[in-house]
Design a protein around this motif. Structure first.
Motif, PDB file in Angstrom:
ATOM      1  N   MET A   1      53.396  24.904 -64.245  1.00 20.82           N
ATOM      2  CA  MET A   1      52.647  25.017 -65.473  1.00 20.82           C
ATOM      3  C   MET A   1      53.337  23.519 -66.236  1.00 20.82           C
ATOM      4  N   ALA A   2      52.400  22.914 -66.857  1.00 18.59           N
ATOM      5  CA  ALA A   2      52.763  21.717 -67.471  1.00 18.59           C
ATOM      6  C   ALA A   2      53.364  22.024 -68.920  1.00 18.59           C
ATOM      7  N   GLY A   3      54.285  21.157 -69.245  1.00 21.38           N
ATOM      8  CA  GLY A   3      55.051  21.586 -70.709  1.00 21.38           C
ATOM      9  C   GLY A   3      54.346  20.956 -71.514  1.00 21.38           C
ATOM     10  N   ALA A   4      54.682  21.038 -72.985  1.00 16.90           N
ATOM     11  CA  ALA A   4      53.804  20.326 -74.059  1.00 16.90           C
ATOM     12  C   ALA A   4      53.515  18.996 -73.925  1.00 16.90           C
ATOM     13  N   VAL A   5      54.718  18.392 -73.606  1.00 14.27           N
ATOM     14  CA  VAL A   5      54.442  16.883 -73.449  1.00 14.27           C
ATOM     15  C   VAL A   5      53.385  16.447 -72.451  1.00 14.27           C
ATOM     16  N   GLU A   6      53.428  16.898 -71.268  1.00 18.26           N
ATOM     17  CA  GLU A   6      52.373  16.578 -70.308  1.00 18.26           C
ATOM     18  C   GLU A   6      51.201  17.218 -70.512  1.00 18.26           C
ATOM     19  N   SER A   7      51.041  18.420 -71.308  1.00 15.67           N
ATOM     20  CA  SER A   7      49.814  18.804 -71.903  1.00 15.67           C
ATOM     21  C   SER A   7      49.297  18.017 -73.016  1.00 15.67           C
ATOM     22  N   ARG A   8      50.173  17.290 -73.518  1.00 12.43           N
ATOM     23  CA  ARG A   8      49.458  16.383 -74.648  1.00 12.43           C
ATOM     24  C   ARG A   8      49.090  14.997 -73.862  1.00 12.43           C
ATOM     25  N   LEU A   9      49.698  14.681 -72.831  1.00 14.93           N
ATOM     26  CA  LEU A   9      49.080  13.635 -72.063  1.00 14.93           C
ATOM     27  C   LEU A   9      47.801  13.845 -71.658  1.00 14.93           C
ATOM     28  N   ALA A  10      47.722  15.122 -71.282  1.00  8.60           N
ATOM     29  CA  ALA A  10      46.085  15.423 -70.521  1.00  8.60           C
ATOM     30  C   ALA A  10      45.195  15.424 -71.867  1.00  8.60           C
ATOM     31  N   GLU A  11      45.575  15.639 -72.930  1.00 10.04           N
ATOM     32  CA  GLU A  11      44.575  15.657 -74.256  1.00 10.04           C
ATOM     33  C   GLU A  11      44.275  14.316 -74.452  1.00 10.04           C
ATOM     34  N   LEU A  12      45.201  13.479 -74.303  1.00 15.16           N
ATOM     35  CA  LEU A  12      44.868  12.008 -74.535  1.00 15.16           C
ATOM     36  C   LEU A  12      44.308  11.259 -73.173  1.00 15.16           C
ATOM     37  N   GLY A  13      43.814  12.057 -72.316  1.00 12.99           N
ATOM     38  CA  GLY A  13      43.243  11.697 -70.985  1.00 12.99           C
ATOM     39  C   GLY A  13      43.952  10.971 -70.180  1.00 12.99           C
ATOM     40  N   LEU A  14      45.396  11.224 -70.287  1.00  6.30           N
ATOM     41  CA  LEU A  14      46.306  10.546 -69.580  1.00  6.30           C
ATOM     42  C   LEU A  14      47.122  11.330 -68.476  1.00  6.30           C
ATOM     43  N   THR A  15      47.555  10.761 -67.310  1.00  4.84           N
ATOM     44  CA  THR A  15      48.224  11.858 -66.416  1.00  4.84           C
ATOM     45  C   THR A  15      49.678  10.932 -66.156  1.00  4.84           C
ATOM     46  N   LEU A  16      50.875  11.904 -66.249  1.00  6.07           N
ATOM     47  CA  LEU A  16      52.023  11.071 -65.843  1.00  6.07           C
ATOM     48  C   LEU A  16      51.936  10.541 -64.365  1.00  6.07           C
ATOM     49  N   PRO A  17      52.272   9.248 -64.139  1.00  4.88           N
ATOM     50  CA  PRO A  17      52.301   8.731 -62.806  1.00  4.88           C
ATOM     51  C   PRO A  17      53.329   9.090 -62.049  1.00  4.88           C
ATOM     52  N   ALA A  18      53.092   9.095 -60.566  1.00  3.63           N
ATOM     53  CA  ALA A  18      54.206   9.036 -59.940  1.00  3.63           C
ATOM     54  C   ALA A  18      55.381   8.088 -60.153  1.00  3.63           C
ATOM     55  N   LEU A  19      56.440   8.533 -59.865  1.00  2.49           N
ATOM     56  CA  LEU A  19      57.873   7.605 -59.931  1.00  2.49           C
ATOM     57  C   LEU A  19      57.762   6.442 -59.320  1.00  2.49           C
ATOM     58  N   VAL A  20      57.772   5.234 -60.020  1.00  5.19           N
ATOM     59  CA  VAL A  20      57.794   3.935 -59.355  1.00  5.19           C
ATOM     60  C   VAL A  20      59.000   3.669 -58.617  1.00  5.19           C
ATOM     61  N   PRO A  21      59.078   3.515 -57.415  1.00  7.38           N
ATOM     62  CA  PRO A  21      60.352   3.331 -56.676  1.00  7.38           C
ATOM     63  C   PRO A  21      61.068   1.988 -56.931  1.00  7.38           C
ATOM     64  N   PRO A  22      62.079   1.938 -56.865  1.00  9.19           N
ATOM     65  CA  PRO A  22      63.059   0.366 -57.446  1.00  9.19           C
ATOM     66  C   PRO A  22      62.580  -0.487 -56.359  1.00  9.19           C
ATOM     67  N   LEU A  23      62.430  -1.550 -57.000  1.00  9.01           N
ATOM     68  CA  LEU A  23      61.935  -2.916 -56.377  1.00  9.01           C
ATOM     69  C   LEU A  23      63.396  -3.699 -55.757  1.00  9.01           C
ATOM     70  N   ALA A  24      64.605  -3.192 -56.207  1.00  9.76           N
ATOM     71  CA  ALA A  24      65.615  -3.767 -55.653  1.00  9.76           C
ATOM     72  C   ALA A  24      66.662  -2.773 -55.932  1.00  9.76           C
ATOM     73  N   SER A  25      68.001  -3.225 -55.932  1.00  8.63           N
ATOM     74  CA  SER A  25      69.057  -2.304 -55.924  1.00  8.63           C
ATOM     75  C   SER A  25      69.729  -1.581 -57.402  1.00  8.63           C
ATOM     76  N   TYR A  26      68.753  -0.538 -57.559  1.00  5.90           N
ATOM     77  CA  TYR A  26      69.004   0.151 -58.942  1.00  5.90           C
ATOM     78  C   TYR A  26      68.134   1.399 -59.051  1.00  5.90           C
ATOM     79  N   GLN A  27      68.628   2.121 -60.018  1.00  2.00           N
ATOM     80  CA  GLN A  27      68.063   3.534 -60.079  1.00  2.00           C
ATOM     81  C   GLN A  27      66.744   3.460 -61.189  1.00  2.00           C
ATOM     82  N   PRO A  28      65.549   4.135 -61.049  1.00  2.00           N
ATOM     83  CA  PRO A  28      64.596   4.082 -62.151  1.00  2.00           C
ATOM     84  C   PRO A  28      65.218   4.466 -63.494  1.00  2.00           C
ATOM     85  N   ALA A  29      65.860   5.492 -63.494  1.00  2.00           N
ATOM     86  CA  ALA A  29      66.602   5.967 -64.820  1.00  2.00           C
ATOM     87  C   ALA A  29      68.100   6.410 -64.428  1.00  2.00           C
ATOM     88  N   VAL A  30      69.064   6.595 -65.444  1.00  2.00           N
ATOM     89  CA  VAL A  30      70.140   7.409 -65.430  1.00  2.00           C
ATOM     90  C   VAL A  30      70.405   7.882 -66.591  1.00  2.00           C
TER      91      VAL A  30
END
Length: 156
Positions: A1-30
């Motif tokens: 079940m989607a949380g409030a933020v992801e529900s709001r994205l859906a209301e705006l006609g948006l979808t949370l994309p898949a995580l973009v894999p790193p293009l080099a030697s780093y993490q997408p987020a820490v």
């Protein structure tokens, strides 16, 4: 079940994309304590850039603003990858946007508004943040825009 933020994205006609894999030697987020720092997010869709070039030359400011929105969506996906749930976002603290700019282009703040406006639309008051919008000569893969985001989480 989607949380409030992801529900709001859906209301705006948006979808949370898949995580973009790193293009080099780093993490997408820490995560460090209650903060999540994303790496610079390019406007990747389905593993590729839809548009390349400099803003004010090959890319219009309006196109770049939409690309900044895509960067912000990718940043939210990166935050979710470490936070587990976007509803844990207490607030967006800082957004840094980079705009690959033609030498005479000075509209970087309006371009990065795409990211800022998306975060505000999705997160409301939690999306209000400090920001920098910087013009640069070139970005990775000849991307027109790159955005990084810092968020504070509520403790789990």
């Amino acid at each position: 079940m989607a949380g409030a933020v992801e529900s709001r994205l859906a209301e705006l006609g948006l979808t949370l994309p898949a995580l973009v894999p790193p293009l080099a030697s780093y993490q997408p987020a820490v995560q460090s304590g209650v903060y999540v720092y994303t790496s610079g997010q390019l406007p990747m869709v389905d593993g590729k850039l839809a548009v390349t070039g400099k803003v004010g030359a090959e890319v219009t400011p309006d196109e770049a603003k939409e690309l900044a929105k895509t960067c912000a969506l990718n940043a939210l996906a990166a935050v979710k990858s470490v936070a587990g749930d976007l509803d844990r976002i207490k607030r967006v603290v800082k957004v840094v946007g980079f705009v690959a700019s033609a030498s005479d282009f000075t509209g970087q703040p309006a371009v990065i508004n795409g990211a800022s406006e998306l975060l505000g639309a999705v997160l409301g008051d939690k999306g209000v943040h400090a920001r920098s919008a910087v013009g640069v000569a070139v970005l990775p893969l000849d991307a027109p825009v790159e955005v990084e985001v810092q968020v504070e989480l509520v403790e789990a």
